[in-house]
Design a protein around this motif. Structure first.
Motif, PDB file in Angstrom:
ATOM      1  N   THR A   1       5.508   4.343  -4.830  1.00 46.74           N
ATOM      2  CA  THR A   1       5.293   2.936  -5.178  1.00 46.74           C
ATOM      3  C   THR A   1       4.065   2.784  -6.063  1.00 46.74           C
ATOM      4  OG1 THR A   1       6.307   2.249  -3.090  1.00 46.74           O
ATOM      5  CG2 THR A   1       4.990   0.613  -4.250  1.00 46.74           C
ATOM      6  N   PHE A   2       3.015   3.553  -5.770  1.00 41.92           N
ATOM      7  CA  PHE A   2       1.834   3.561  -6.637  1.00 41.92           C
ATOM      8  C   PHE A   2       2.227   3.941  -8.064  1.00 41.92           C
ATOM      9  CE2 PHE A   2      -2.198   3.685  -3.946  1.00 41.92           C
ATOM     10  CZ  PHE A   2      -2.836   2.723  -4.712  1.00 41.92           C
ATOM     11  N   ASP A   3       3.042   4.984  -8.207  1.00 46.33           N
ATOM     12  CA  ASP A   3       3.497   5.392  -9.536  1.00 46.33           C
ATOM     13  C   ASP A   3       4.268   4.253 -10.210  1.00 46.33           C
ATOM     14  OD1 ASP A   3       2.412   7.915  -9.209  1.00 46.33           O
ATOM     15  OD2 ASP A   3       4.304   8.830  -8.564  1.00 46.33           O
ATOM     16  N   PHE A   4       5.114   3.573  -9.441  1.00 47.62           N
ATOM     17  CA  PHE A   4       5.921   2.464  -9.962  1.00 47.62           C
ATOM     18  C   PHE A   4       5.035   1.329 -10.467  1.00 47.62           C
ATOM     19  CE2 PHE A   4       7.764  -1.701  -9.085  1.00 47.62           C
ATOM     20  CZ  PHE A   4       8.962  -1.646  -9.791  1.00 47.62           C
ATOM     21  N   VAL A   5       4.053   0.908  -9.675  1.00 48.14           N
ATOM     22  CA  VAL A   5       3.243  -0.249 -10.077  1.00 48.14           C
ATOM     23  C   VAL A   5       2.322   0.101 -11.255  1.00 48.14           C
ATOM     24  CG1 VAL A   5       3.358  -1.299  -7.781  1.00 48.14           C
ATOM     25  CG2 VAL A   5       1.409   0.147  -8.353  1.00 48.14           C
ATOM     26  N   ARG A   6       1.843   1.320 -11.293  1.00 49.15           N
ATOM     27  CA  ARG A   6       1.009   1.723 -12.438  1.00 49.15           C
ATOM     28  C   ARG A   6       1.836   1.763 -13.723  1.00 49.15           C
ATOM     29  NH1 ARG A   6      -1.509   6.315  -8.631  1.00 49.15           N
ATOM     30  NH2 ARG A   6      -3.422   5.263  -7.950  1.00 49.15           N
ATOM     31  N   LYS A   7       3.039   2.283 -13.612  1.00 51.39           N
ATOM     32  CA  LYS A   7       3.928   2.358 -14.772  1.00 51.39           C
ATOM     33  C   LYS A   7       4.261   0.967 -15.286  1.00 51.39           C
ATOM     34  CE  LYS A   7       8.554   3.917 -16.120  1.00 51.39           C
ATOM     35  NZ  LYS A   7       9.806   4.592 -15.649  1.00 51.39           N
ATOM     36  N   ASN A   8       4.431   0.012 -14.363  1.00 45.88           N
ATOM     37  CA  ASN A   8       4.847  -1.337 -14.738  1.00 45.88           C
ATOM     38  C   ASN A   8       3.688  -2.329 -14.813  1.00 45.88           C
ATOM     39  OD1 ASN A   8       8.018  -1.383 -14.717  1.00 45.88           O
ATOM     40  ND2 ASN A   8       7.421  -0.121 -12.971  1.00 45.88           N
ATOM     41  N   ASN A   9       2.459  -1.820 -14.652  1.00 46.85           N
ATOM     42  CA  ASN A   9       1.256  -2.658 -14.758  1.00 46.85           C
ATOM     43  C   ASN A   9       1.318  -3.848 -13.807  1.00 46.85           C
ATOM     44  OD1 ASN A   9      -1.317  -3.221 -15.786  1.00 46.85           O
ATOM     45  ND2 ASN A   9      -0.503  -4.628 -17.326  1.00 46.85           N
ATOM     46  N   THR A  10       1.729  -3.582 -12.565  1.00 51.97           N
ATOM     47  CA  THR A  10       1.730  -4.612 -11.535  1.00 51.97           C
ATOM     48  C   THR A  10       0.830  -4.148 -10.383  1.00 51.97           C
ATOM     49  OG1 THR A  10       3.774  -3.708 -10.563  1.00 51.97           O
ATOM     50  CG2 THR A  10       4.012  -5.493 -12.158  1.00 51.97           C
ATOM     51  N   ASN A  11       1.004  -4.719  -9.194  1.00 53.55           N
ATOM     52  CA  ASN A  11       0.040  -4.507  -8.116  1.00 53.55           C
ATOM     53  C   ASN A  11       0.733  -4.034  -6.844  1.00 53.55           C
ATOM     54  OD1 ASN A  11      -1.981  -5.874  -9.856  1.00 53.55           O
ATOM     55  ND2 ASN A  11      -0.773  -7.682  -9.368  1.00 53.55           N
ATOM     56  N   ILE A  12      -0.060  -3.516  -5.909  1.00 51.09           N
ATOM     57  CA  ILE A  12       0.483  -2.998  -4.654  1.00 51.09           C
ATOM     58  C   ILE A  12      -0.225  -3.658  -3.473  1.00 51.09           C
ATOM     59  CG2 ILE A  12      -1.107  -1.021  -4.545  1.00 51.09           C
ATOM     60  CD1 ILE A  12       1.338   0.644  -3.512  1.00 51.09           C
ATOM     61  N   TYR A  13       0.530  -3.860  -2.404  1.00 52.52           N
ATOM     62  CA  TYR A  13       0.063  -4.598  -1.227  1.00 52.52           C
ATOM     63  C   TYR A  13       0.375  -3.772   0.014  1.00 52.52           C
ATOM     64  CZ  TYR A  13       0.174  -8.577   2.141  1.00 52.52           C
ATOM     65  OH  TYR A  13      -0.016  -9.428   3.199  1.00 52.52           O
ATOM     66  N   PHE A  14      -0.653  -3.201   0.631  1.00 52.25           N
ATOM     67  CA  PHE A  14      -0.468  -2.383   1.821  1.00 52.25           C
ATOM     68  C   PHE A  14      -0.546  -3.247   3.074  1.00 52.25           C
ATOM     69  CE2 PHE A  14      -1.973   0.926  -1.144  1.00 52.25           C
ATOM     70  CZ  PHE A  14      -0.980   1.881  -0.940  1.00 52.25           C
ATOM     71  N   MET A  15       0.446  -3.088   3.944  1.00 53.51           N
ATOM     72  CA  MET A  15       0.469  -3.775   5.234  1.00 53.51           C
ATOM     73  C   MET A  15       0.547  -2.725   6.345  1.00 53.51           C
ATOM     74  SD  MET A  15       3.029  -6.926   4.299  1.00 53.51           S
ATOM     75  CE  MET A  15       3.922  -6.045   3.030  1.00 53.51           C
ATOM     76  N   PRO A  16      -0.555  -2.078   6.656  1.00 57.93           N
ATOM     77  CA  PRO A  16      -0.527  -0.989   7.640  1.00 57.93           C
ATOM     78  C   PRO A  16      -0.549  -1.505   9.077  1.00 57.93           C
ATOM     79  CG  PRO A  16      -2.733  -1.219   6.750  1.00 57.93           C
ATOM     80  CD  PRO A  16      -1.884  -2.243   6.042  1.00 57.93           C
ATOM     81  N   ILE A  17       0.502  -2.213   9.470  1.00 59.90           N
ATOM     82  CA  ILE A  17       0.582  -2.839  10.787  1.00 59.90           C
ATOM     83  C   ILE A  17       0.642  -1.763  11.866  1.00 59.90           C
ATOM     84  CG2 ILE A  17       1.896  -4.457  12.213  1.00 59.90           C
ATOM     85  CD1 ILE A  17       3.155  -5.451   9.512  1.00 59.90           C
ATOM     86  N   LYS A  18      -0.256  -1.851  12.848  1.00 60.27           N
ATOM     87  CA  LYS A  18      -0.277  -0.930  13.991  1.00 60.27           C
ATOM     88  C   LYS A  18      -0.298   0.531  13.547  1.00 60.27           C
ATOM     89  CE  LYS A  18       2.109  -4.097  17.144  1.00 60.27           C
ATOM     90  NZ  LYS A  18       3.272  -4.297  18.051  1.00 60.27           N
ATOM     91  N   THR A  19      -0.978   0.810  12.452  1.00 63.27           N
ATOM     92  CA  THR A  19      -1.042   2.155  11.913  1.00 63.27           C
ATOM     93  C   THR A  19      -2.492   2.564  11.742  1.00 63.27           C
ATOM     94  OG1 THR A  19       1.038   1.854  10.709  1.00 63.27           O
ATOM     95  CG2 THR A  19      -0.393   3.622   9.957  1.00 63.27           C
TER      96      THR A  19
END
Length: 248
Positions: free
Chosen positions: A218-236
């Protein structure tokens, strides 16, 4: 430039400070801290956002539409102004289990518009739930939120890059934070499938390794498309998961 947001649950002041310190000490690439509004905890989302300001410049509380009485001013206005919180994420919100708590038939577009009218300097993001209905219906919901004043979007977690690419075509040119959340037990799988209508890809396994690999893709995807990433590490456990996600 790709921006990274991490969601932290405000269980209590001590735990959120501990997680913020862990993030600050171990990861340099985090831009925004998101704080959900969860009724089972005493800390309101905007109060959690204020705590996070001691560690990060950009913090974003979640605002539940069903908590907002449209006949009254926004109840968090003074707090947001005093603490210079300039971004919010408006979601619909789930009804409380304890129905003694007052809720309203308010939808997210109502609250987005209310922020636009009462606090026009605040940047309002809206949610995308790619699982609740058809893609056509969600596209219509997105257009309504844009008309109401939404400046960008945060998605529910994706687990399949093919599905993400379909939404990326729909959202081309929009500011989007693509959601990623580790699912690492059969119980969590059941939750996402039954409560949120998720269909996991055939190769999915609820392990740390699979979830880290998907986060890296997903990091590769958002960097390629110049967008952003949102981590939701629930109970992790934050450290091993985010260390793996950031390692590529």
């Amino acid at each position: 430039m790709t921006r990274v947001s991490v969601e932290l649950v405000p269980r209590d002041k001590a735990s959120i400070k501990e997680e913020l310190e862990l993030l600050k000490e171990n990861f340099s690439g985090i831009d925004v801290i998101n704080i959900p509004e969860l009724l089972r905890y005493d800390i309101r989302s905007w109060e959690g956002a204020k705590i996070a300001q001691n560690y990060y410049e950009n913090t974003m509380p979640h605002i539940r539409a069903i908590d907002i009485d449209l006949d009254k001013p926004l109840p968090m206005t003074e707090f947001l102004l005093e603490n210079k919180i300039n971004e919010v994420l408006v979601i619909t919100g789930d009804p409380p289990q304890d129905m003694s708590r007052k809720i309203y038939p308010t939808v997210s577009t109502d609250v987005i518009r209310k922020f636009r009218d009462e606090l026009p300097h605040i940047k309002v993001y809206a949610g995308i739930d790619q699982y609740r209905s058809s893609m056509r219906q969600e596209e219509y919901n997105i257009r309504r939120k844009i008309q109401a004043g939404a400046a960008g979007f945060f998605t529910q977690p994706f687990f399949d890059l093919r599905y993400m690419e379909m939404y990326a075509e729909m959202l081309d040119g929009r500011e989007v934070y693509w959601g990623v959340s580790p699912v690492m037990s059969e119980r969590s799988v059941n939750y996402w499938e039954t409560k949120n209508n998720v269909i996991f890809p055939k190769n999915f396994v609820p392990t740390l390794e699979w979830n880290i690999d998907f986060a890296q893709k997903t990091f590769d995807f958002v960097r390629k498309n110049n967008t952003n990433i949102y981590f939701m590490p629930i109970k992790t456990n934050l450290l091993p998961y985010l260390t793996g996600a950031f390692s590529k």
